[in-house]
Each structure stands twice: as structure tokens, then as C-alpha cells.
Scaffold this motif. Sequence first.
Motif, PDB file in Angstrom:
ATOM      1  N   PHE A 179      10.921  -0.745 -10.520  1.00 23.79           N
ATOM      2  CA  PHE A 179      11.273  -1.128  -9.149  1.00 23.79           C
ATOM      3  C   PHE A 179      10.205  -2.024  -8.536  1.00 23.79           C
ATOM      4  CE2 PHE A 179      10.446  -0.298  -4.638  1.00 23.79           C
ATOM      5  CZ  PHE A 179      11.563  -0.915  -4.096  1.00 23.79           C
ATOM      6  N   VAL A 180       8.933  -1.618  -8.612  1.00 22.99           N
ATOM      7  CA  VAL A 180       7.885  -2.429  -7.989  1.00 22.99           C
ATOM      8  C   VAL A 180       7.747  -3.772  -8.701  1.00 22.99           C
ATOM      9  CG1 VAL A 180       6.616  -0.471  -7.030  1.00 22.99           C
ATOM     10  CG2 VAL A 180       6.125  -1.218  -9.355  1.00 22.99           C
ATOM     11  N   ARG A 181       7.990  -3.801 -10.019  1.00 21.50           N
ATOM     12  CA  ARG A 181       7.919  -5.078 -10.739  1.00 21.50           C
ATOM     13  C   ARG A 181       9.054  -5.994 -10.307  1.00 21.50           C
ATOM     14  NH1 ARG A 181       7.090  -9.303 -11.976  1.00 21.50           N
ATOM     15  NH2 ARG A 181       6.236 -10.191 -13.897  1.00 21.50           N
ATOM     16  N   CYS A 182      10.247  -5.422 -10.103  1.00 26.34           N
ATOM     17  CA  CYS A 182      11.365  -6.230  -9.606  1.00 26.34           C
ATOM     18  C   CYS A 182      11.111  -6.699  -8.177  1.00 26.34           C
ATOM     19  CB  CYS A 182      12.650  -5.417  -9.666  1.00 26.34           C
ATOM     20  SG  CYS A 182      13.282  -5.110 -11.331  1.00 26.34           S
ATOM     21  N   LYS A 219      13.351  11.114  -1.225  1.00 30.25           N
ATOM     22  CA  LYS A 219      12.813  10.550   0.013  1.00 30.25           C
ATOM     23  C   LYS A 219      11.889   9.370  -0.278  1.00 30.25           C
ATOM     24  CE  LYS A 219      13.091  14.836   2.706  1.00 30.25           C
ATOM     25  NZ  LYS A 219      12.315  15.881   3.441  1.00 30.25           N
ATOM     26  N   ALA A 220      11.205   9.408  -1.418  1.00 27.73           N
ATOM     27  CA  ALA A 220      10.352   8.274  -1.792  1.00 27.73           C
ATOM     28  C   ALA A 220      11.193   7.032  -2.047  1.00 27.73           C
ATOM     29  CB  ALA A 220       9.516   8.624  -3.024  1.00 27.73           C
ATOM     30  N   GLY A 232       0.816  -1.205   0.000  1.00 23.15           N
ATOM     31  CA  GLY A 232       0.000   0.000   0.000  1.00 23.15           C
ATOM     32  C   GLY A 232       0.851   1.257   0.000  1.00 23.15           C
ATOM     33  N   MET A 233       1.949   1.240   0.772  1.00 25.95           N
ATOM     34  CA  MET A 233       2.860   2.383   0.783  1.00 25.95           C
ATOM     35  C   MET A 233       3.563   2.523  -0.567  1.00 25.95           C
ATOM     36  SD  MET A 233       4.530   2.174   4.596  1.00 25.95           S
ATOM     37  CE  MET A 233       5.486   3.676   4.308  1.00 25.95           C
ATOM     38  N   ASN A 234       3.900   1.407  -1.201  1.00 21.28           N
ATOM     39  CA  ASN A 234       4.513   1.478  -2.533  1.00 21.28           C
ATOM     40  C   ASN A 234       3.572   2.143  -3.537  1.00 21.28           C
ATOM     41  OD1 ASN A 234       6.950   0.307  -1.862  1.00 21.28           O
ATOM     42  ND2 ASN A 234       6.378  -1.737  -2.524  1.00 21.28           N
ATOM     43  N   ILE A 235       2.317   1.752  -3.496  1.00 18.97           N
ATOM     44  CA  ILE A 235       1.338   2.332  -4.425  1.00 18.97           C
ATOM     45  C   ILE A 235       1.214   3.836  -4.199  1.00 18.97           C
ATOM     46  CG2 ILE A 235      -1.102   2.363  -5.045  1.00 18.97           C
ATOM     47  CD1 ILE A 235      -1.186  -0.636  -4.469  1.00 18.97           C
ATOM     48  N   ASN A 236       1.116   4.248  -2.939  1.00 19.62           N
ATOM     49  CA  ASN A 236       0.948   5.665  -2.638  1.00 19.62           C
ATOM     50  C   ASN A 236       2.167   6.479  -3.051  1.00 19.62           C
ATOM     51  OD1 ASN A 236      -1.537   5.046  -1.528  1.00 19.62           O
ATOM     52  ND2 ASN A 236      -0.770   4.970   0.568  1.00 19.62           N
ATOM     53  N   HIS A 237       3.355   5.992  -2.742  1.00 18.36           N
ATOM     54  CA  HIS A 237       4.555   6.786  -2.968  1.00 18.36           C
ATOM     55  C   HIS A 237       5.036   6.734  -4.418  1.00 18.36           C
ATOM     56  CE1 HIS A 237       5.365   8.140   1.122  1.00 18.36           C
ATOM     57  NE2 HIS A 237       4.949   6.972   1.535  1.00 18.36           N
ATOM     58  N   THR A 238       4.665   5.720  -5.176  1.00 16.12           N
ATOM     59  CA  THR A 238       4.987   5.759  -6.604  1.00 16.12           C
ATOM     60  C   THR A 238       4.211   6.882  -7.287  1.00 16.12           C
ATOM     61  OG1 THR A 238       3.307   4.022  -6.934  1.00 16.12           O
ATOM     62  CG2 THR A 238       5.618   3.339  -6.853  1.00 16.12           C
ATOM     63  N   ARG A 239       2.943   7.003  -6.962  1.00 17.16           N
ATOM     64  CA  ARG A 239       2.164   8.105  -7.523  1.00 17.16           C
ATOM     65  C   ARG A 239       2.685   9.455  -7.049  1.00 17.16           C
ATOM     66  NH1 ARG A 239      -3.781   5.719  -6.175  1.00 17.16           N
ATOM     67  NH2 ARG A 239      -2.773   5.569  -4.137  1.00 17.16           N
ATOM     68  N   ASP A 240       3.059   9.515  -5.774  1.00 15.51           N
ATOM     69  CA  ASP A 240       3.565  10.770  -5.222  1.00 15.51           C
ATOM     70  C   ASP A 240       4.884  11.162  -5.875  1.00 15.51           C
ATOM     71  OD1 ASP A 240       3.369  12.925  -3.204  1.00 15.51           O
ATOM     72  OD2 ASP A 240       5.140  11.979  -2.348  1.00 15.51           O
ATOM     73  N   LEU A 241       5.740  10.190  -6.130  1.00 14.27           N
ATOM     74  CA  LEU A 241       7.045  10.474  -6.735  1.00 14.27           C
ATOM     75  C   LEU A 241       6.884  11.055  -8.139  1.00 14.27           C
ATOM     76  CD1 LEU A 241      10.172   8.215  -6.564  1.00 14.27           C
ATOM     77  CD2 LEU A 241       9.455   9.152  -8.744  1.00 14.27           C
ATOM     78  N   CYS A 275       1.258   5.859 -13.198  1.00 12.54           N
ATOM     79  CA  CYS A 275       2.471   6.660 -13.384  1.00 12.54           C
ATOM     80  C   CYS A 275       2.580   7.195 -14.806  1.00 12.54           C
ATOM     81  CB  CYS A 275       3.706   5.827 -13.033  1.00 12.54           C
ATOM     82  SG  CYS A 275       3.877   5.481 -11.252  1.00 12.54           S
ATOM     83  N   THR A 276       2.269   6.365 -15.790  1.00 13.68           N
ATOM     84  CA  THR A 276       2.351   6.832 -17.176  1.00 13.68           C
ATOM     85  C   THR A 276       1.270   7.856 -17.486  1.00 13.68           C
ATOM     86  OG1 THR A 276       1.034   4.882 -17.828  1.00 13.68           O
ATOM     87  CG2 THR A 276       3.445   4.740 -18.051  1.00 13.68           C
ATOM     88  N   GLU A 277       0.165   7.825 -16.753  1.00 23.83           N
ATOM     89  CA  GLU A 277      -0.866   8.847 -16.951  1.00 23.83           C
ATOM     90  C   GLU A 277      -0.454  10.173 -16.320  1.00 23.83           C
ATOM     91  OE1 GLU A 277      -5.659   9.489 -16.203  1.00 23.83           O
ATOM     92  OE2 GLU A 277      -4.490   8.292 -14.787  1.00 23.83           O
ATOM     93  N   ILE A 278       0.095  10.118 -15.105  1.00 24.36           N
ATOM     94  CA  ILE A 278       0.470  11.343 -14.398  1.00 24.36           C
ATOM     95  C   ILE A 278       1.519  12.121 -15.178  1.00 24.36           C
ATOM     96  CG2 ILE A 278       1.595  12.231 -12.312  1.00 24.36           C
ATOM     97  CD1 ILE A 278       0.268   9.968 -10.758  1.00 24.36           C
ATOM     98  N   MET A 279       2.466  11.420 -15.785  1.00 24.66           N
ATOM     99  CA  MET A 279       3.561  12.132 -16.460  1.00 24.66           C
ATOM    100  C   MET A 279       3.087  12.815 -17.745  1.00 24.66           C
ATOM    101  SD  MET A 279       4.918  10.637 -19.429  1.00 24.66           S
ATOM    102  CE  MET A 279       4.475   9.191 -20.394  1.00 24.66           C
TER     103      MET A 279
END
Length: 291
Positions: A46-49, A113-114, A5-14, A210-214
Motif C-alpha cells: 500500500f505505501v509503495r503504491c 482501523k489502521a 509519518g502517520m503511515n510509518i507509525n500505523h504500518t508498524r502498529d498494524l 514490518c517483515t521483522e515484526i512478523m
Amino acid sequence: RKNWGMNINHTRDLVRQGNAYYDKTGVSELERQEDLNDLALCTWSFVRCMKRHLSPEDEDEADFQAELYEKLPPQQAQKIIDAAHRPNRALQDLSYSIENLNMHFMRKNEIHKACTIFEDNLGSSERLLTSPVPLFYSRHTARFVAAWLLLLPFALYDAFASSWNHIAMIPATAVISVFLFGIEELATQLEEPFTILPMQAFCDKIYNWCTEIMTWQPGDNGTPVKPVQPDHQYFAAVPPPHSAAAPAAVQQHSAPAVVEATPVTREQVAAKVESHIALSFEDFLASQGKQ
């Protein structure tokens, strides 16, 4: 589940911070899109690895390699696949991608920090995976349950005396055995919780988000983009030239337009960097009227 859950939140935040902080001064739109796309792909890799690292060895190795070759440049994908610790390599690539963004170093530090949070989540997940319940405890529990159920019909014999030839005792014993062995199997499964989490679905969602946000840009929602405030200009990737109306304390530290390229030593570079940081901080305090 908390780690993911933290990974999901901070990937979007990053990726959101990378998009919002990106300084487009002197950068073409194509270069901006390439930098942000690389940031989004490195975040996903990273999350896939991490998903592959926490899964059984032969679960999805072929799919993992196919996804990397499909989404990442061939050389980058090969480096990750060949790494002894793939999440660490992917996290290192993410750090390189952040450093390539055109923005002030203080904003890069916030985005980094992420990465630290990702590293903590990875370490916490590895501790869960490599700290199972002792094998003796699991075997002792299974043997105790088996022995208890084996002797259960003797305890139920008189209780089912009213049924023909005590035949009702058979389905009763079978139902109790299913429940108890199910609980024991459940406890064993909880030793490896990552095999029951939908980690592939998590990775796919992170990639899509992530690809949408960018792709978003300032002002594309109809809201006018305001000019950069003077006290924020120090956070640009390239400090803007000081105007004639700027305070004298700011103007006296203005850099010359052309600097002659001469060989310098390592000590001179370090002294120059320290001097630049100190002067920039003094300029910032002066612009705030706090000096």
C-alpha cells in the motif's frame, strides 16, 4: 510529511497487532508465518503504491513494477499494476489479508482501523497534490520579480558612484537576483512537496520493519507465556469448549460438537449470526459477573 509519518507509525502498529492477536489454536506454525508474511507484504504494497501514485508519471514506473513482482505473488502484483487507482487496490488486498487472520472478529475490527487511517492519509495527500497555487498567481509573481530586478540597476546607479564606472553594481544586482529568483522557485517547488520527500526511503524502512515484526513470537524473549484467561477466551478465533466449572449461564449456550450440514437460506444465516452475537455477548457479561 505528517501524512507519511502517520503511515510509518500505523504500518508498524498494524503488523504488531496482527502478530500479537493471532490465535494459534488449531493452526500450524507454517500457516501462521504465511498469514503474517502476507499481512506484512500487503501493508508494504500500500505505501509503495501510494508513493508511486504521488510521484510524477514517468519517475519510477519500472522500479515500481520490478519491486512488486519481486515481493508479491505474480497475480497479486499484476492486479495492482493494472488497477486504475493502485493504492485503493493495495488497500483492498490488505483488508483481505486482515480478514484471513485467525482471530476474533472484534480484534480484526481494531486492525481495520489502521486501514481507515491509511485511506485518510491518502486522500489528504491527493488534496495537496491536486490543489496547486493558481497558475496566474505563479506567473504574475515571476513577471513582477523579473520586472523589479530589471529596473533595479537604475535605483542602484547613484549608490555605487564611488566604484569605477559603477562596476560594483553588477555583482550586487546579480546576488539580489539569485536570492529573489531562488525564493520564487522555492515557492513553486512547495506546490508539489512529494517530489522532495524521501518517500522511497520511507517505503524501504516500512518493509524492513514490518517483515521483522512478523517474525517475532510470544515467549521468544524468555518471558513465559501465560495461559488465556477465561474472560479473554471469547476473543479467540474459535470459541473454546466450556469446562465443567464454567457458569451455568455459559454452559447452556454451548454448541454441539457435530452439526449436520443442511441447506439454509440467506435469511436463516442472518438470523443465526445475530443470535450467535447476542448469546456471545450475554455469555461475556455472565463471565464478568455483570449480568
